[in-house]
Design an enzyme around this catalytic site. Sequence first.
Site, PDB file in Angstrom:
ATOM      1  CG  HIS A  21      -0.304   0.189   2.518  1.00  0.00           C
ATOM      2  ND1 HIS A  21      -0.887   0.896   3.539  1.00  0.00           N
ATOM      3  CD2 HIS A  21       0.888  -0.223   3.007  1.00  0.00           C
ATOM      4  CE1 HIS A  21      -0.091   0.892   4.600  1.00  0.00           C
ATOM      5  NE2 HIS A  21       0.991   0.224   4.296  1.00  0.00           N
ATOM      6  CB  CYS A  40       4.489   5.103   5.034  1.00  0.00           C
ATOM      7  SG  CYS A  40       5.366   4.151   6.294  1.00  0.00           S
ATOM      8  CG  HIS A  46       5.375   0.689   2.442  1.00  0.00           C
ATOM      9  ND1 HIS A  46       4.640   1.830   2.217  1.00  0.00           N
ATOM     10  CD2 HIS A  46       4.982   0.225   3.656  1.00  0.00           C
ATOM     11  CE1 HIS A  46       3.845   2.063   3.261  1.00  0.00           C
ATOM     12  NE2 HIS A  46       4.028   1.106   4.144  1.00  0.00           N
ATOM     13  CG  HIS A  48       3.193  -3.565   6.011  1.00  0.00           C
ATOM     14  ND1 HIS A  48       4.206  -3.143   6.830  1.00  0.00           N
ATOM     15  CD2 HIS A  48       2.645  -2.448   5.470  1.00  0.00           C
ATOM     16  CE1 HIS A  48       4.266  -1.816   6.796  1.00  0.00           C
ATOM     17  NE2 HIS A  48       3.323  -1.374   5.972  1.00  0.00           N
ATOM     18  CG  ASP A  86      -2.604 -13.551   0.867  1.00  0.00           C
ATOM     19  OD1 ASP A  86      -1.642 -12.897   1.314  1.00  0.00           O
ATOM     20  OD2 ASP A  86      -2.520 -14.755   0.550  1.00  0.00           O
ATOM     21  CG  HIS A  87       0.172 -12.605  -2.300  1.00  0.00           C
ATOM     22  ND1 HIS A  87      -0.089 -13.428  -1.229  1.00  0.00           N
ATOM     23  CD2 HIS A  87       1.505 -12.679  -2.539  1.00  0.00           C
ATOM     24  CE1 HIS A  87       1.033 -13.996  -0.831  1.00  0.00           C
ATOM     25  NE2 HIS A  87       2.025 -13.556  -1.606  1.00  0.00           N
ATOM     26  CD  GLU A 131       1.727  -0.783   9.076  1.00  0.00           C
ATOM     27  OE1 GLU A 131       1.057  -0.283   8.166  1.00  0.00           O
ATOM     28  OE2 GLU A 131       2.361  -0.116   9.922  1.00  0.00           O
TER      29      GLU A 131
END
Length: 148
Positions: A21, A40, A46, A48, A86-87, A131
């Site tokens: 994100h 960020c 970037h 997580h 996810d992904h 996070e």
Amino acid sequence: MSPRSARLARLSRSVTFSACHRLHSKSLSDEENLKLFGKCNNPNGHGHNYKVTVTVRGQIDPVSGMVMNLTDLKEYMQEGIMEPLDHKNLDEDVPYFAEVVSTTENVAVFIWENLQRLLPPGILYKVKVHETEQNVVVYKGEETTAGK
């Protein structure tokens, strides 16, 4: 108290998903975004590895001995968390974040709202989103702190 008396318990299950994100508010200028979100706000984003723990609360069923079947909770979490997040690029792939900054706070709210639609009414107790190992958000469905 007899073993068949109603007892309240909390049951938790965790999943981990990977997503990227960019923290960026459309309400702020590029300079304001950079000042507020720092690295960020990288235009390329970037990522997580988020860990999410969902807690449900209810009476222990005297027949099954469970608050909820863990297999059912696993399926709800797959549908409400893993499939949409996810992904994914949260800002590009998840319509909710088109107008909402993809902070961990808002990720927790998104997960809560998804699970509220799927789980039996009144059973969802808490959503906890890590996070990073140091940054954690807990959301219990509160909508406002007005009047406090």
